[in-house]
Design a protein around this motif. Sequence first.
Motif, PDB file in Angstrom:
ATOM      1  N   UNK A 208     -12.724 -16.723 -40.848  1.00 18.68           N
ATOM      2  CA  UNK A 208     -13.293 -17.226 -39.605  1.00 18.68           C
ATOM      3  C   UNK A 208     -14.706 -16.683 -39.457  1.00 18.68           C
ATOM      4  N   UNK A 209     -15.667 -17.568 -39.213  1.00 18.68           N
ATOM      5  CA  UNK A 209     -17.039 -17.146 -38.952  1.00 18.68           C
ATOM      6  C   UNK A 209     -17.620 -18.011 -37.840  1.00 18.68           C
ATOM      7  N   UNK A 210     -18.592 -17.438 -37.119  1.00 23.69           N
ATOM      8  CA  UNK A 210     -19.209 -18.137 -35.997  1.00 23.69           C
ATOM      9  C   UNK A 210     -20.726 -18.118 -36.162  1.00 23.69           C
ATOM     10  N   UNK A 211     -21.333 -19.304 -36.104  1.00 24.40           N
ATOM     11  CA  UNK A 211     -22.792 -19.427 -36.210  1.00 24.40           C
ATOM     12  C   UNK A 211     -23.352 -18.651 -37.411  1.00 24.40           C
ATOM     13  N   UNK A 212     -22.663 -18.772 -38.537  1.00 27.55           N
ATOM     14  CA  UNK A 212     -23.079 -18.132 -39.789  1.00 27.55           C
ATOM     15  C   UNK A 212     -23.121 -16.614 -39.691  1.00 27.55           C
ATOM     16  N   UNK A 213     -22.334 -16.049 -38.784  1.00 29.53           N
ATOM     17  CA  UNK A 213     -22.274 -14.601 -38.637  1.00 29.53           C
ATOM     18  C   UNK A 213     -21.288 -13.985 -39.603  1.00 29.53           C
ATOM     19  N   UNK A 214     -20.932 -12.735 -39.344  1.00 30.25           N
ATOM     20  CA  UNK A 214     -19.984 -12.029 -40.204  1.00 30.25           C
ATOM     21  C   UNK A 214     -18.659 -12.789 -40.269  1.00 30.25           C
ATOM     22  N   UNK A 274     -19.701 -25.460 -24.659  1.00 32.44           N
ATOM     23  CA  UNK A 274     -18.945 -26.296 -25.595  1.00 32.44           C
ATOM     24  C   UNK A 274     -19.409 -26.023 -27.020  1.00 32.44           C
ATOM     25  N   UNK A 275     -18.543 -26.305 -27.958  1.00 32.54           N
ATOM     26  CA  UNK A 275     -18.869 -26.148 -29.366  1.00 32.54           C
ATOM     27  C   UNK A 275     -17.766 -26.748 -30.222  1.00 32.54           C
ATOM     28  N   UNK A 276     -17.766 -26.416 -31.499  1.00 26.68           N
ATOM     29  CA  UNK A 276     -16.698 -26.903 -32.366  1.00 26.68           C
ATOM     30  C   UNK A 276     -16.480 -25.931 -33.517  1.00 26.68           C
ATOM     31  N   UNK A 277     -15.315 -26.028 -34.121  1.00 27.46           N
ATOM     32  CA  UNK A 277     -15.006 -25.318 -35.355  1.00 27.46           C
ATOM     33  C   UNK A 277     -14.794 -26.346 -36.456  1.00 27.46           C
ATOM     34  N   UNK A 278     -15.367 -26.092 -37.599  1.00 28.66           N
ATOM     35  CA  UNK A 278     -15.144 -26.942 -38.768  1.00 28.66           C
ATOM     36  C   UNK A 278     -14.016 -26.317 -39.572  1.00 28.66           C
ATOM     37  N   UNK A 288      -7.217 -22.513 -43.076  1.00 29.34           N
ATOM     38  CA  UNK A 288      -7.549 -21.570 -44.144  1.00 29.34           C
ATOM     39  C   UNK A 288      -9.025 -21.164 -44.094  1.00 29.34           C
ATOM     40  N   UNK A 289      -9.845 -21.973 -43.424  1.00 26.88           N
ATOM     41  CA  UNK A 289     -11.240 -21.614 -43.217  1.00 26.88           C
ATOM     42  C   UNK A 289     -11.736 -22.272 -41.939  1.00 26.88           C
ATOM     43  N   UNK A 290     -12.418 -21.494 -41.110  1.00 28.60           N
ATOM     44  CA  UNK A 290     -12.994 -22.035 -39.882  1.00 28.60           C
ATOM     45  C   UNK A 290     -14.426 -21.534 -39.746  1.00 28.60           C
ATOM     46  N   UNK A 291     -15.340 -22.482 -39.547  1.00 23.86           N
ATOM     47  CA  UNK A 291     -16.741 -22.160 -39.309  1.00 23.86           C
ATOM     48  C   UNK A 291     -17.115 -22.695 -37.927  1.00 23.86           C
ATOM     49  N   UNK A 292     -17.322 -21.773 -36.991  1.00 25.77           N
ATOM     50  CA  UNK A 292     -17.608 -22.170 -35.617  1.00 25.77           C
ATOM     51  C   UNK A 292     -19.091 -22.370 -35.378  1.00 25.77           C
ATOM     52  N   UNK A 293     -19.399 -23.241 -34.425  1.00 28.47           N
ATOM     53  CA  UNK A 293     -20.789 -23.530 -34.093  1.00 28.47           C
ATOM     54  C   UNK A 293     -20.911 -23.814 -32.606  1.00 28.47           C
ATOM     55  N   UNK A 294     -21.909 -23.195 -31.972  1.00 19.74           N
ATOM     56  CA  UNK A 294     -22.215 -23.459 -30.564  1.00 19.74           C
ATOM     57  C   UNK A 294     -23.648 -23.027 -30.304  1.00 19.74           C
ATOM     58  N   UNK A 295     -24.176 -23.351 -29.127  1.00 17.25           N
ATOM     59  CA  UNK A 295     -25.545 -23.025 -28.753  1.00 17.25           C
ATOM     60  C   UNK A 295     -25.595 -21.587 -28.242  1.00 17.25           C
ATOM     61  N   UNK A 296     -25.970 -20.652 -29.112  1.00 16.43           N
ATOM     62  CA  UNK A 296     -25.962 -19.240 -28.730  1.00 16.43           C
ATOM     63  C   UNK A 296     -27.028 -18.923 -27.686  1.00 16.43           C
ATOM     64  N   UNK A 297     -28.158 -19.629 -27.723  1.00 11.53           N
ATOM     65  CA  UNK A 297     -29.199 -19.383 -26.720  1.00 11.53           C
ATOM     66  C   UNK A 297     -28.707 -19.768 -25.325  1.00 11.53           C
TER      67      UNK A 297
END
Length: 309
Positions: A208-214, A274-278, A288-297
């Motif tokens: 699991x990762x969020x906005x290309x983080x750890x 709002x956002x989404x997970x791929x 088995x893999x989740x890449x989250x994305x949202x507007x961090x600003x």
Amino acid sequence: MKKKFKNYVLICTTFGLMMTNISFGQNTDTMKHNHKAKDHVWTQDEADVKAKVEQFLIVAGNYNLDAMAEMMANKANLGITRLKDEKWTTETMLVEDYFVAAKNRINQPYYEPVNQYTIHVSEGHLAFVQADAILHNFGVPIKHNIDYFTLIKENNDWKFVNISFTSTRIAAIDMIYDPMIFAKSYAQAWCSQNPKFVALFFAEEASLSINNGDTAVGRTAIAKDAKAFMDAFPDDMKVAFDSLVKTPKGIEFHWTLTGTNTGSNGTGKKINISGFELWQLDDKGLIKESKGSFDSEEYNRQLKYGAED
């Protein structure tokens, strides 16, 4: 709160099924039930009772025992009759005894959507509800429950005095994984304040990762990340499942989160983001893999100033 969690937004066994076999539609029976429910016009009392039952089914599926207890009248009772091995068994108890037993066993989250309601309200103070529901575990229908609820109005609040249900096992041929139900169950688990429930929707060595983080790898690490996030929104976090979109890169799980940042070192501001997970799913339908994305600003702006009305 760790910096990574200020930019960290997520949402609030199964049978093997390859991705090419996943269906995103509703079955005809469910569509008929939903159409009928939309056509019905509920009175205010009926609508309030229905909302109370739906709230109960969510906290029950999350095993939020404290929230369940607050919804009970004094000496509320529970009655269960199950069909197992072609024999019916019955069990009755006080709800408080059920809570004691539930605290001393290992529980897994479940999701129990209702196909059809029948609601009777007497003099605005006593209500009887029949709910035809299917209990799911991680996207797979397991049991057909006919739930019966008796509620009484106390100080203008509906309280449960009896909860009874019949439970029959779904035939193996009909235990078909439904990604829409899986997604809704996942969102419900994020509202549970139980990070281990969230981790159970992932394969054992999932990431699991969020906005290309750890990247958190494995259920223990995913649960740890989930806990830190839940601790930031401990009181009123709600997760809305928005949509599930199949793309060439995987499945997009779209969500909207609302809540108040009242955790340790919180700002006390309301959040609406709002956002989404791929997702990449395994052959059991788990993530088995989740890449989250949202507007961090925008998220950080809301932490400082609050969400716009």
